[in-house]
Design an enzyme around this catalytic site. Structure first.
Site, PDB file in Angstrom:
ATOM      1  N   HIS A 309       0.764  -1.205  -0.033  1.00 25.76           N
ATOM      2  CA  HIS A 309       0.025   0.063  -0.055  1.00 25.76           C
ATOM      3  C   HIS A 309       0.882   1.385  -0.054  1.00 25.76           C
ATOM      4  O   HIS A 309       1.993   1.196   0.486  1.00 25.76           O
ATOM      5  CB  HIS A 309      -0.933   0.079   1.367  1.00 25.76           C
ATOM      6  CG  HIS A 309      -2.027   0.905   1.200  1.00 25.76           C
ATOM      7  ND1 HIS A 309      -1.871   2.301   1.541  1.00 25.76           N
ATOM      8  CD2 HIS A 309      -3.251   0.728   0.726  1.00 25.76           C
ATOM      9  CE1 HIS A 309      -3.138   2.827   1.104  1.00 25.76           C
ATOM     10  NE2 HIS A 309      -3.840   1.831   0.645  1.00 25.76           N
ATOM     11  N   ASP A 367      -7.904  -5.533   0.223  1.00 22.74           N
ATOM     12  CA  ASP A 367      -8.301  -6.630  -0.991  1.00 22.74           C
ATOM     13  C   ASP A 367      -8.044  -7.914  -0.939  1.00 22.74           C
ATOM     14  O   ASP A 367      -8.467  -8.607  -1.544  1.00 22.74           O
ATOM     15  CB  ASP A 367      -7.735  -5.944  -2.142  1.00 22.74           C
ATOM     16  CG  ASP A 367      -8.444  -4.421  -2.624  1.00 22.74           C
ATOM     17  OD1 ASP A 367      -9.524  -4.304  -2.470  1.00 22.74           O
ATOM     18  OD2 ASP A 367      -7.607  -3.521  -2.963  1.00 22.74           O
TER      19      ASP A 367
HETATM   20  N1  CMC Z   1       4.110  -7.426  -4.684  1.00 24.18           N
HETATM   21  C1  CMC Z   1       5.320  -7.362  -5.010  1.00 24.18           C
HETATM   22  N2  CMC Z   1       6.041  -6.324  -4.887  1.00 24.18           N
HETATM   23  C2  CMC Z   1       5.462  -5.250  -4.543  1.00 24.18           C
HETATM   24  C3  CMC Z   1       4.196  -5.063  -4.340  1.00 24.18           C
HETATM   25  C4  CMC Z   1       3.460  -6.205  -4.381  1.00 24.18           C
HETATM   26  N3  CMC Z   1       2.089  -6.155  -4.389  1.00 24.18           N
HETATM   27  N4  CMC Z   1       3.749  -3.770  -3.924  1.00 24.18           N
HETATM   28  C5  CMC Z   1       4.944  -3.139  -4.060  1.00 24.18           C
HETATM   29  N5  CMC Z   1       5.934  -3.861  -4.264  1.00 24.18           N
HETATM   30  C6  CMC Z   1       7.449  -3.549  -4.257  1.00 24.18           C
HETATM   31  C7  CMC Z   1       7.770  -3.011  -5.423  1.00 24.18           C
HETATM   32  O1  CMC Z   1       8.220  -3.722  -6.625  1.00 24.18           O
HETATM   33  C8  CMC Z   1       8.924  -1.983  -5.138  1.00 24.18           C
HETATM   34  O2  CMC Z   1      10.241  -2.730  -4.783  1.00 24.18           O
HETATM   35  P1  CMC Z   1      11.518  -2.217  -5.230  1.00 24.18           P
HETATM   36  O3  CMC Z   1      11.479  -1.017  -4.470  1.00 24.18           O
HETATM   37  O4  CMC Z   1      12.569  -3.047  -5.121  1.00 24.18           O
HETATM   38  O5  CMC Z   1      11.573  -1.560  -6.740  1.00 24.18           O
HETATM   39  C9  CMC Z   1       8.531  -1.612  -3.513  1.00 24.18           C
HETATM   40  O6  CMC Z   1       7.494  -2.823  -3.342  1.00 24.18           O
HETATM   41  C10 CMC Z   1       7.594  -0.209  -3.525  1.00 24.18           C
HETATM   42  O7  CMC Z   1       6.734  -0.386  -4.630  1.00 24.18           O
HETATM   43  P2  CMC Z   1       6.057   0.901  -5.143  1.00 24.18           P
HETATM   44  O8  CMC Z   1       5.358   0.456  -6.313  1.00 24.18           O
HETATM   45  O9  CMC Z   1       6.962   1.857  -5.368  1.00 24.18           O
HETATM   46  O10 CMC Z   1       5.034   1.031  -4.230  1.00 24.18           O
HETATM   47  P3  CMC Z   1       3.593   2.250  -4.388  1.00 24.18           P
HETATM   48  O11 CMC Z   1       3.376   2.884  -2.903  1.00 24.18           O
HETATM   49  O12 CMC Z   1       3.868   3.189  -5.748  1.00 24.18           O
HETATM   50  O13 CMC Z   1       2.449   1.174  -4.778  1.00 24.18           O
HETATM   51  C11 CMC Z   1       0.663  -0.177  -4.493  1.00 24.18           C
HETATM   52  C12 CMC Z   1       1.455   0.829  -3.866  1.00 24.18           C
HETATM   53  C13 CMC Z   1      -0.690  -0.568  -3.916  1.00 24.18           C
HETATM   54  C14 CMC Z   1       0.355   0.280  -5.845  1.00 24.18           C
HETATM   55  C15 CMC Z   1       1.527  -1.670  -4.709  1.00 24.18           C
HETATM   56  O14 CMC Z   1       1.868  -1.981  -3.427  1.00 24.18           O
HETATM   57  C16 CMC Z   1       0.704  -2.702  -5.490  1.00 24.18           C
HETATM   58  O15 CMC Z   1       0.742  -2.561  -6.906  1.00 24.18           O
HETATM   59  N6  CMC Z   1       0.014  -3.626  -4.861  1.00 24.18           N
HETATM   60  C17 CMC Z   1      -0.758  -4.719  -5.355  1.00 24.18           C
HETATM   61  C18 CMC Z   1      -2.255  -4.209  -5.831  1.00 24.18           C
HETATM   62  C19 CMC Z   1      -3.089  -3.906  -4.658  1.00 24.18           C
HETATM   63  O16 CMC Z   1      -3.085  -4.660  -3.920  1.00 24.18           O
HETATM   64  N7  CMC Z   1      -3.661  -2.708  -4.682  1.00 24.18           N
HETATM   65  C20 CMC Z   1      -4.742  -2.378  -3.600  1.00 24.18           C
HETATM   66  C21 CMC Z   1      -4.325  -1.278  -2.530  1.00 24.18           C
HETATM   67  S1  CMC Z   1      -5.447  -1.315  -1.277  1.00 24.18           S
HETATM   68  C22 CMC Z   1      -6.918  -0.783  -1.980  1.00 24.18           C
HETATM   69  C23 CMC Z   1      -6.992   0.749  -2.398  1.00 24.18           C
HETATM   70  O17 CMC Z   1      -6.775   1.617  -1.624  1.00 24.18           O
HETATM   71  O18 CMC Z   1      -7.428   0.720  -3.617  1.00 24.18           O
END
Ligand code: CMC
Length: 433
Positions: A309, A367
């Protein structure tokens, strides 16, 4: 909305030979905020923060998240206490008005919402114009946007009474629209709302009753549905809420703004993740395939859906309640040994102990368990984001209303770093190589 931010000193930044003093603002809780509003005027520079990871876009008194501690408060009340002790309609009142209703206020509010649940009869014909295999979120975007074509008498955003009526209409009609999107997809006739039923009960009945057989609402499932709505009701300035605020900042009518929020919510990184999370659990299928799947995540071939998240760097407090709700629902439906739940629990266990996830502070989000629960209740995965939209509508409206009632409100207009071509002379087509 009267500002509650207080002064907390100055931040001093030096840009070239200019020194600019920027006020620091303090909220009632949470990190201090550097007020950069006069930066461009004084120093001729913008700030750059494309995904708003360090930017507060507004002042708000509705929802507070402490992502490191895993805390979520609606108007100061912890989410787990609300999920345990209140109903979704009480939470709606709280989000809209700032305080929990007393008994008399609640009776009046519930009555108002109940008596707005029907749709204009012409509206039903609108559903028939979609392809029969249309995704229900596509129907939701169109149907909610089209409410502004049916309810002209509540789109003057400068009239507080009209703002209130449009808020009540959307909270009341969203379950009816969502249930119709569902019925349309499964090819069954629409079921009309019934005033003697509670909000969640009514919704379940509109989804699952058929003319040949009425649907007896199981009270444990109705309570679970209501709790799922509470958990999704608001989440401060997430992507869809920011979309609603930005759309509303131009003076657009509230129905159009909520339709914009629904469009944003649909994406797999936001509300679409519950659908993706269930698909992922199905793809893994059995516990013995988890290590191979986790390796694929580490090799960056895909993400673990329902994990991670932007704000929570701890266990999402909504996921804890959701996990309990999932167990309750599976128990009452006699699906205690649900294979998807087994995969989910084991996957969570492995991920929470694996350095890859621990170092990145990746915990289950709401989720992760909502898909299993909704699937067990009989909803197809395409409906999951629709249910999220239904519940989030009150949060979007409360945030939109707060913005419109703020006397300092202006149209939102971010700036950019331009890295495209600089000015050049136009070349007529016959002279272009
Ligand atoms: N699985 C594997 N690795 C992950 C994941 C994941 N779900 N989420 C983040 N990472 C890793 C990412 O690869 C990165 O690693 P590195 O630093 O080595 O490159 C690190 O964690 C930080 O990721 P980020 O993309 O910079 O983080 P963010 O804050 O931009 O992303 C997110 C937040 C929710 C988009 C992401 O965690 C994600 O894609 N999760 C899966 C989708 C999901 O479950 N979304 C629902 C969110 S809760 C409901 C809502 O509020 O809508």
């Amino acid at each position: 909305m009267e500002s509650k931010a207080t002064a907390g000193g100055d931040a001093v930044i030096k840009i070239g030979d200019k020194t600019v003093n920027l006020p620091i603002l303090k909220g009632t809780v949470g990190p201090d905020v550097v007020d950069i509003r006069k930066l461009y005027g004084e120093a001729d520079v913008f700030t750059y923060d494309p995904a708003f990871t360090s930017t507060a876009s507004c002042e708000s008194q509705i929802t507070y998240i402490d992502g490191d501690a895993g805390v979520l408060l609606y108007r100061g009340y912890p989410i787990d206490q609300l999920a345990e002790g209140s109903s979704f309609l009480e939470v709606c009142y709280l989000l809209l008005h700032g305080e929990l209703p007393n008994a008399a206020q609640f009776v009046e509010f519930e009555r108002t919402i109940t008596y707005h649940t029907m749709l204009h009869e012409q509206f039903d014909r609108f559903f028939g114009t979609f392809r029969r295999d249309a995704h229900p979120m596509a129907i939701m975007v169109g149907a909610v946007g089209s409410l502004s074509a049916f309810y002209h008498d509540s789109i003057n955003i400068h009239d507080p009474k009209q703002r209130e009526i449009s808020a009540h209409r959307m909270i009341a009609k969203m379950p009816t629209i969502a249930a119709r999107a569902f019925k349309y997809a499964v090819g069954q006739p629409f079921v009309y709302p019934r005033n003697e039923l509670g909000y969640a009960e009514n919704f379940l009945r509109m989804c699952f009753a058929v003319p040949a057989e009425d649907y007896k609402v199981n009270q444990i499932l109705a309570r679970a549905m209501d709790r799922i709505f509470i958990l999704h009701a608001d989440h401060e300035q997430n992507a869809s809420t920011s979309t609603v605020r930005l759309a509303g900042s131009s003076g657009a009518n509230p129905f159009a703004c909520i339709a914009a929020g629904i469009a944003c919510l649909w994406g797999p990184s936001h509300g679409g993740a519950n659908e993706e999370a269930l698909n992922m659990l199905r793809e893994i299928g059995t516990v013995d395939r988890i290590p191979e799947y986790v390796q694929g995540v580490k090799d960056r071939r895909y993400r673990l859906m329902g994990f991670g998240h932007r704000v929570y760097k701890n266990y999402d407090p909504r996921a804890k309640v959701m996990q309990r709700t999932a167990h309750e629902v599976l128990e009452v439906l006699g699906k205690r040994d649900d294979p998807l739940m087994k995969v989910a629990l084991e996957l969570e266990h492995i991920a929470l102990n694996d350095p890859y996830f621990v170092e990145r502070k990746l915990y289950p989000n709401i989720d992760f368990y909502s898909g299993i629960t909704l699937n067990a209740m009989g909803f197809p995965s395409e409906m999951f984001t629709v249910l999220f939209a239904l519940a989030r509508t009150v949060g979007w409206i409360a945030q939109w209303k707060e913005m419109i009632e703020d006397p300092s409100q202006k149209i939102g207009r971010p700036r950019q770093i331009h890295t495209g071509p600089t000015e050049r002379a136009f070349v007529p087509i016959e002279k272009r190589g």
